[in-house]
Write an enzyme that holds these catalytic residues in place. Structure first.
Site, PDB file in Angstrom:
ATOM      1  N   ASP A 131       0.807  -1.223   0.000  1.00  0.00           N
ATOM      2  CA  ASP A 131       0.000   0.000   0.000  1.00  0.00           C
ATOM      3  C   ASP A 131       0.837   1.268   0.000  1.00  0.00           C
ATOM      4  OD1 ASP A 131       0.685  -0.643   2.817  1.00  0.00           O
ATOM      5  OD2 ASP A 131      -0.469   1.175   3.244  1.00  0.00           O
ATOM      6  N   ASP A 143       5.593   0.312   3.414  1.00  0.00           N
ATOM      7  CA  ASP A 143       5.835  -0.931   4.140  1.00  0.00           C
ATOM      8  C   ASP A 143       5.655  -2.133   3.217  1.00  0.00           C
ATOM      9  OD1 ASP A 143       3.086  -1.080   3.823  1.00  0.00           O
ATOM     10  OD2 ASP A 143       2.659  -0.349   5.846  1.00  0.00           O
ATOM     11  N   TYR A 192      -5.781   0.709   8.783  1.00  0.00           N
ATOM     12  CA  TYR A 192      -6.894   0.969   7.861  1.00  0.00           C
ATOM     13  C   TYR A 192      -8.217   0.572   8.504  1.00  0.00           C
ATOM     14  CZ  TYR A 192      -3.340   1.973   4.426  1.00  0.00           C
ATOM     15  OH  TYR A 192      -2.279   2.550   3.763  1.00  0.00           O
ATOM     16  N   GLU A 196       5.658   9.762   3.415  1.00  0.00           N
ATOM     17  CA  GLU A 196       5.341   8.425   2.905  1.00  0.00           C
ATOM     18  C   GLU A 196       4.430   8.506   1.684  1.00  0.00           C
ATOM     19  OE1 GLU A 196       4.207   4.000   4.622  1.00  0.00           O
ATOM     20  OE2 GLU A 196       3.563   5.765   5.758  1.00  0.00           O
TER      21      GLU A 196
END
Length: 507
Positions: free
Chosen positions: A93, A96, A244, A484
């Site tokens: 995603d 990571d 999430y 990120e």
């Protein structure tokens, strides 16, 4: 003699007139060229190409021969084996090494919507965009292959975040999570149905059999989402929260999924479902934030097309619902409820704010397209807002992202002369397999996290979380909120960039 003089004078006057006309036309042309140049200060075509290329850097699984992001290698080749299923493939995603099904499905829906609305403007990039979609849908088909079961995550986020290692090296548990009738997840299931339905439209002409498979699966998955209701973060809370969590509930996804199936199938049962359930699913709520968690605004814009373009009169109210969203984001207007930075950036929250910038920009150019088709406008407390105004707001946001901001920095890696060099991304920040074949252990990579050295591998096209409310960006690898990248930041930007590249004559 007098006649000769008058003829000469006439010729002189004509010559003078021609010179004046030539001078005037050259100046007008120069002004027009200057005006066009001023309009397109960014290379949207280059940004479009890079925004799609980014997805190759996020690939999990066995990489294809035509892989363009060369510093990446195969990873996650045994994913799913813990549950005796094949879950190889899909996308990581963000920075990571976990595959979260919820944001991956939303990414797929938005990539597909980008192609549906603006694929005709993408020219040579269209195939790359379709490849990016297919990399996701191939995985989603695996995740939904078993009846009344959807595999929604591969990898344990807590273990993964305790390491800083390349996806090619990862040795953290590849925990497999699923939803089923006993542990429902209407949010992630309905988003997956939306993704498959939207993608079925993308492949309808180029690969009809694949398109039919996607749509058939979408219908089954939506039925499962609707029949077994509940948020997936109830039963999977320790694994999916706070990463999430389904904060907005599952009602928005059911409306969104039904809207996509209505568009993909033209089956009146979905129109009936929307008419019957729209209000209870939150059609007219004033939650004007569109992203991986809350789909209400996207559903309103999508359903407004059925009314504005296809003249589905039963969905007339969705034009009003969509207009309410538009009115809430007009910069500087008394009726607006949206914050903007002094530099002009739409600002929703400090953590990964750029996702809301890209998703809103996409909705603006998309709604502008529908309004133009139907020769309609938006009325905000008596103020008329045109499609042109919506496009100008979207352009301003994208231009800010690409470098027209107080930092004079592009927030897309590899675009422009100044961009983030220390993004919060494991694979990008650690030496590549080709330059460092030996394995880098779980904790060994943490020395890089606090380093000020630039990332050795360029994750071209990655859009980071972006600046804070004061337009500041420190470019620190440890600052995941601002540094990120994520697939769901890039996905809606693809459509907005395709529109801007085409409208400025670059593609």
């Amino acid at each position: 003699m007098a006649q000769a003089l008058s003829t000469t004078a006439l010729l002189l006057n004509v010559s003078l007139l021609l010179v004046m006309l030539l001078f005037f036309s050259n100046n007008v042309l120069g002004m027009k060229q200057h005006h066009n140049k001023k309009q397109a200060t960014q290379n949207y075509r280059d940004a479009l190409s890079k925004s799609i290329l980014f997805f190759e850097g996020q690939r999990s699984g066995k990489l294809p021969a035509n892989q363009r992001m060369k510093w990446r290698r195969d990873s996650g080749l045994s994913d799913g084996s813990a549950m005796h299923v094949d879950l190889v493939g899909g996308y990581y995603d963000a920075g990571d090494n976990v595959k979260f099904g919820f944001p991956m499905a939303f990414t797929t829906t938005m990539l597909s919507w980008s192609v549906i609305e603006f694929g005709g403007m993408m020219k040579g990039e269209l195939q790359h965009a379709k490849d990016a979609i297919r990399w996701a849908t191939d995985y989603l088909l695996k995740a939904t292959a078993h009846p009344n079961t959807i595999y929604v995550q591969v990898g344990d986020a807590n273990s993964d975040h305790a390491c800083w290692e390349r996806p090619e090296d990862m040795d953290t548990p590849r925990t497999v999570l699923k939803i089923d009738p006993q542990n429902p997840g209407s949010d992630v299931a309905a988003e997956t149905a939306a993704a498959l339905a939207a993608a079925s439209i993308v492949f309808r002409r180029s690969d009809p059999s694949y398109s039919k498979l996607l749509l058939k699966t979408s219908i089954k998955v939506f039925d499962f989402a609707d029949k077994f209701r509940g948020p997936y973060s109830n039963s999977l809370k320790s694994f999916v929260c706070p990463f999430y969590c389904s904060y907005s509930g599952y009602q928005d996804e059911l409306l969104w999924g039904a809207a996509w199936l209505h568009r993909a199938t033209k089956n009146p049962k979905y129109l009936y479902y929307i008419k019957l359930n729209g209000q209870t699913l939150g059609a007219d709520e004033s939650d004007n934030t569109f992203g991986w968690d809350n789909k209400h605004v996207g559903a309103r814009i999508l359903l407004s097309k059925a009314y504005l373009v296809q003249n589905v009169k039963e969905l007339h109210d969705y034009k009003g619902h969509a207009d309410n969203f538009i009115c809430s984001i007009i910069p500087g207007a008394s009726f607006s409820s949206t914050q903007y930075t002094r530099g002009g950036l739409l600002f929703k929250m400090g953590d990964s704010n750029m996702q809301y910038v890209t998703s809103t920009s996409f909705l603006l150019v998309t709604y502008a397209k529908y309004l133009t088709f139907s020769s309609q406008t938006v009325s905000c407390a008596g103020t008329v807002v045109t499609a042109k105004k919506l496009r100008s707001i979207a352009k301003r946001q994208v231009d800010y992202l690409l470098g027209e901001n107080p930092m004079r920095m592009s927030y897309m890696v590899g675009y422009g002369s100044k961009y983030p060099k220390r993004i919060h991304h494991r694979g990008s920040s650690l030496p590549s397999i080709s330059s460092h074949p030996a394995r880098i252990a779980c904790h060994a990579g943490f020395s890089v996290l606090g380093s000020m050295a630039p990332n050795p591998n360029l994750l071209v096209g990655a859009v980071v979380g972006g600046p804070d409310a004061q337009d500041r960006f420190p470019d620190l690898r440890s600052d995941y909120e601002q540094s990120e990248p994520a697939t769901y930041i890039n996905a809606p930007l693809v459509g907005a960039l395709a529109y801007l590249a085409h409208s400025s004559g670059q593609i």
